[in-house]
Enzyme design. Structure first.
Site, PDB file in Angstrom:
ATOM      1  N   ALA A  49       2.929  -0.523   9.123  1.00 47.70           N
ATOM      2  CA  ALA A  49       4.098  -1.339   9.460  1.00 47.70           C
ATOM      3  C   ALA A  49       4.077  -2.672   8.733  1.00 47.70           C
ATOM      4  CB  ALA A  49       4.159  -1.561  10.974  1.00 47.70           C
ATOM      5  N   TYR A  69      -1.202  -1.180  10.260  1.00 44.89           N
ATOM      6  CA  TYR A  69      -1.373  -1.404   8.827  1.00 44.89           C
ATOM      7  C   TYR A  69      -0.135  -0.959   8.058  1.00 44.89           C
ATOM      8  CZ  TYR A  69      -3.370  -1.031   4.125  1.00 44.89           C
ATOM      9  OH  TYR A  69      -3.608  -1.155   2.787  1.00 44.89           O
ATOM     10  N   SER A  92       0.851  -1.187   0.000  1.00 39.21           N
ATOM     11  CA  SER A  92       0.000   0.000   0.000  1.00 39.21           C
ATOM     12  C   SER A  92       0.885   1.234   0.000  1.00 39.21           C
ATOM     13  CB  SER A  92      -0.888   0.000   1.257  1.00 39.21           C
ATOM     14  OG  SER A  92      -1.487   1.260   1.471  1.00 39.21           O
TER      15      SER A  92
END
Length: 258
Positions: free
Chosen positions: A159, A157, A144
């Site tokens: 990490a 998220y 992402s």
């Protein structure tokens, strides 16, 4: 262009979700036999049914990726049914965390590590060695923009999505001499049909989405198909000299602009 996926088996984790279901549809349209793996049986069956209605071949697999023994048993069963996994799309992940660090929920952190990162490891560990033995394979990790640049209130998220970059590059190094490539896809936000709305109309639906669209050089948001088309290419025979790369699907939002 023929992507050379006829006769190949593609396993998509989180295949019942928005991006995962589009991955399944596009891979099947390119000729792959698709395995729709999800923890939600109804969603997986729905996606598999849609693939078959469109003339493709699909299997439904229900599995909790955090259960290592269940993953091993599942991949064994998939291998027996299909002959082996040629393409693995590590798409499953949790993305609902929204909290500043001082208020972060330890359970949310542990859950996201277990699903997004360890779950990816669990399934890849079962698939990758067999790809190397057969001399052909494609690993595609779904990261992402938050994994590149962080995400406010998204510590777990961000990490885990950053960790998938290092994981994917490591697989690229280990698979390079065995005909196995590994790449990472890093989308910005994708919003389906909302992407067709001009910014002024999008503001009436979701101000947050509208702000992101305004900050994107293309002045529009992406779709699940934008991601899935790249996934299909990275899964293809034509992408054989591309490995260890992180490819953004961002409309240019990651570029420096003023």
């Amino acid at each position: 262009m023929d992507f050379g996926l006829d006769g190949k088996t593609a396993l998509v984790t989180g295949g019942g979700g928005r991006i995962g279901s589009e991955d399944c549809a596009v891979l099947a349209a390119e000729g792959a036999e698709v395995v729709v793996l999800d923890v939600a049986e109804d969603q997986a069956e729905s996606v598999a049914g849609d693939v078959e209605d469109d003339g493709g071949t699909a299997h439904t697999v229900v599995c909790d990726l955090t259960d290592r023994e269940a993953v091993a048993d599942t991949i064994t069963a998939v291998r027996e049914e299909t002959g082996g996994v040629d393409v693995l799309v590590n798409n499953a992940g949790m993305v609902d965390a929204r909290s500043r660090m001082e208020d972060y929920d330890d359970d949310v952190w542990d859950r996201d590590i277990a699903v997004n990162l360890t779950g990816t490891y669990n399934v890849t560990r079962q698939v990758f060695p067999a790809m190397c033995e057969r001399g052909w394979g494609r690993i595609i990790n779904m990261s992402s923009m938050a994994g590149w640049q962080g995400g406010f209130g998204q510590a777990s998220y961000s990490a885990t999505k950053a960790a998938l970059v290092g994981f994917g590059k490591t697989l690229a190094l280990e698979g390079a001499q065995h005909g196995v490539t590994s790449n990472v896809v890093a989308p910005s936000i994708v919003v389906g049909a909302l992407a067709d709305l001009p910014v002024d109309q999008l503001e009436q639906v979701d101000e947050h989405f509208a702000r992101i669209a305004k900050a994107t050089p293309m002045r529009e948001l992406g779709t699940e198909a934008d991601v899935a088309n790249l996934v299909a290419y990275l899964a293809s025979e034509q992408s054989s000299y591309i490995t260890g790369q992180v490819v953004g699907v961002t409309g240019g939002i990651d570029l420096f602009s003023f």
